[in-house]
Design a protein around this motif. Structure first.
Motif, PDB file in Angstrom:
ATOM      1  N   PRO A  58      47.465  84.305  48.829  1.00 54.34           N
ATOM      2  CA  PRO A  58      48.758  83.722  49.230  1.00 54.34           C
ATOM      3  C   PRO A  58      48.789  83.284  50.691  1.00 54.34           C
ATOM      4  CG  PRO A  58      48.948  86.095  48.915  1.00 54.34           C
ATOM      5  CD  PRO A  58      47.611  85.701  48.390  1.00 54.34           C
ATOM      6  N   ILE A  59      48.116  84.023  51.563  1.00 51.95           N
ATOM      7  CA  ILE A  59      48.063  83.604  52.966  1.00 51.95           C
ATOM      8  C   ILE A  59      47.366  82.257  53.084  1.00 51.95           C
ATOM      9  CG2 ILE A  59      46.958  84.099  55.188  1.00 51.95           C
ATOM     10  CD1 ILE A  59      47.572  87.048  54.726  1.00 51.95           C
ATOM     11  N   MET A  60      46.239  82.107  52.416  1.00 49.27           N
ATOM     12  CA  MET A  60      45.509  80.838  52.461  1.00 49.27           C
ATOM     13  C   MET A  60      46.342  79.707  51.871  1.00 49.27           C
ATOM     14  SD  MET A  60      41.594  81.906  51.510  1.00 49.27           S
ATOM     15  CE  MET A  60      40.502  82.586  52.769  1.00 49.27           C
ATOM     16  N   THR A  61      47.074  80.009  50.810  1.00 52.30           N
ATOM     17  CA  THR A  61      47.941  78.987  50.216  1.00 52.30           C
ATOM     18  C   THR A  61      48.952  78.486  51.235  1.00 52.30           C
ATOM     19  OG1 THR A  61      47.695  79.804  47.949  1.00 52.30           O
ATOM     20  CG2 THR A  61      49.708  78.574  48.448  1.00 52.30           C
ATOM     21  N   ARG A  62      49.586  79.393  51.945  1.00 54.45           N
ATOM     22  CA  ARG A  62      50.570  79.007  52.953  1.00 54.45           C
ATOM     23  C   ARG A  62      49.926  78.227  54.105  1.00 54.45           C
ATOM     24  NH1 ARG A  62      54.047  78.704  49.995  1.00 54.45           N
ATOM     25  NH2 ARG A  62      55.739  80.177  49.601  1.00 54.45           N
ATOM     26  N   LEU A  63      48.732  78.630  54.517  1.00 47.72           N
ATOM     27  CA  LEU A  63      48.051  77.914  55.598  1.00 47.72           C
ATOM     28  C   LEU A  63      47.715  76.483  55.184  1.00 47.72           C
ATOM     29  CD1 LEU A  63      45.576  80.645  56.954  1.00 47.72           C
ATOM     30  CD2 LEU A  63      47.812  79.994  57.863  1.00 47.72           C
ATOM     31  N   LEU A  64      47.359  76.297  53.923  1.00 51.25           N
ATOM     32  CA  LEU A  64      47.017  74.964  53.433  1.00 51.25           C
ATOM     33  C   LEU A  64      48.264  74.098  53.250  1.00 51.25           C
ATOM     34  CD1 LEU A  64      44.315  75.971  50.799  1.00 51.25           C
ATOM     35  CD2 LEU A  64      43.903  74.689  52.902  1.00 51.25           C
ATOM     36  N   GLU A  65      49.355  74.722  52.832  1.00 53.47           N
ATOM     37  CA  GLU A  65      50.581  73.968  52.573  1.00 53.47           C
ATOM     38  C   GLU A  65      51.331  73.608  53.856  1.00 53.47           C
ATOM     39  OE1 GLU A  65      51.723  75.839  48.165  1.00 53.47           O
ATOM     40  OE2 GLU A  65      52.747  76.518  49.984  1.00 53.47           O
TER      41      GLU A  65
END
Length: 407
Positions: A58-65
């Motif tokens: 989820p952290i990576m998802t937020r960083l990408l978004e």
């Protein structure tokens, strides 16, 4: 439920597909939506259930978004090995993205770490001491941190990192999202960190302080001086490979490795006095099957993640009962079955009682033929003498079980 249903970034789903990850574990299924919703989190789950992916995805998802600059996520780990393991997993998850993860830990040259930071990083995984080194030198700035994760939070606090963590926290922006993950947690830990959390959600608290469900726990009563002989007998007779042995001290780890090598079992020891290079080499040889037995202290073993590790042996019970849970959690990972064998001398009966209290479970040592303990011995101090009557009860219980089998 599938990973596709958890609203993760498409590039991460592509990476998970390459890793053959299809179904999230319970801690992942519960944690990922909470983190994506922006809540602080205190998560307790058994070792080997996929906690790294539970916070990293989820952290990576937020960083990408939500693109940004600088180091935006910080994961704190208590040991070098765990920091390396988390970094390896992070890089695997992000293989189809441009996210960069840098690992900072002691025991290795700080120069290459400084170079990696200069080249740019989105995520930093670090041990507290080495992170402070970089903050003091000015090679790392935490002002852009959006996500802070404490991995193995209980161990970090038990190991005396509170002073370092407080100094690190003063460098962090107040607007961050904070996540705590651990195999064990209690109110004492929560009271130490509650000021860093904002109305946190709590997940998995009902399984706190439990041993991994698929780990068979076996206890043998044996005299201290015969433990090494019994270990060699068990490994040799059963033809076990990849056996992880725990000791309480560095000296004992070296001694067991030395004696087991004499028994014809290729063995290495890892502990805090070994260089990071030596520890990495021994772990790599163990994973590749070049050595059969690895002897480790609790600190050095944090972060050992071998999916097919079937056997863990506690040559000595830990002084901290929670460490027992972490130790045996090295086996039975990712849904696999495992076996944890603990050798208990008369002087360790009180430690066994501490583990029983933690697990809320009665743990009766067996007697292995040819290695029965000397019942004429007395414990060395009053605390251990308090377990004498319990020892006699266990003797009657085991003898009764043997009688039933004969009939």
């Amino acid at each position: 439920m599938s990973f596709e249903s958890l609203a993760l970034a498409p590039a991460l789903l592509e990476g998970l597909k390459a890793l053959d990850f299809t179904t999230p574990t319970p801690v992942q299924a519960q944690s990922i939506p909470v983190i994506l919703a922006g809540h602080d989190l205190l998560a307790c789950a058994q070792t080997g259930t996929g906690k790294t992916a539970a916070f990293m995805l989820p952290i990576m998802t937020r960083l990408l978004e939500q693109p940004g600059s600088g180091v935006r996520a910080l994961i704190l780990a208590p040991t070098r090995e765990l920091a390396q393991q988390v970094t390896q997993h992070a890089c695997a998850y992000a293989a189809c993205t441009e996210l960069v993860t840098v690992c900072l830990h002691g025991g290795s040259n700080i120069g290459p770490q400084e170079k990696a930071l200069r080249e740019g990083a989105d995520i930093v995984v670090a041990t507290p001491g080495r992170l402070l080194d970089h903050l003091i030198k000015g090679t790392l700035n935490l002002s852009a941190i959006e996500y802070l994760v404490f991995d193995e939070a209980d161990r970090m606090l038990d190991m005396g990192f509170m002073g370092e963590i407080r100094r690190i926290m003063r460098k962090m922006p107040a607007s961050r999202q904070t996540l705590l993950f651990s195999a064990t947690v209690d109110e004492a830990i929560f009271n130490q960190v509650k000021d860093w959390l904002k109305e946190p959600k709590r997940i998995g608290i009902e399984v706190q302080n439990q041993a991994a469900e698929r780990v068979e726990q076996i206890f043998y009563a044996v005299d201290e001086e015969r433990k090494r002989e019994l270990i060699a007998h068990l490994i040799g007779k059963q033809n076990w490979h990849q056996v992880l042995i725990f000791t309480r001290t560095k000296k004992q780890a070296d001694e067991y490795a030395k004696e087991l090598n004499k028994d014809g079992l290729k063995t290495q020891a890892i502990h805090g006095d070994k260089s990071q290079g030596a520890r990495n080499k021994a772990l790599a040889q163990f994973k590749d099957g070049e050595i059969r037995v690895l002897v480790a202290t609790d600190v050095a073993a944090r972060g050992i993640d071998i999916q097919q590790l079937n056997y863990v042996i506690n040559a000595e019970l830990p002084y901290v009962a929670e460490d027992y849970v972490h130790r045996i959690g090295r086996t039975g990972r990712a849904g696999e079955a495992g076996t944890a064998i603990s050798l208990v001398s008369i002087d360790e009966q009180w430690l066994l009682e501490e583990i029983e209290v933690l697990l809320d479970e009665r743990l009766t040592p067996q007697w292995l033929s040819g290695y029965e303990p000397d019942l004429t011995r007395e414990p060395k101090n009053e605390r251990q003498n308090s377990t004498k009557s319990r020892r006699q009860r266990d003797k009657k219980r085991v003898l009764g079980q043997r009688g039933k089998r004969r009939r």
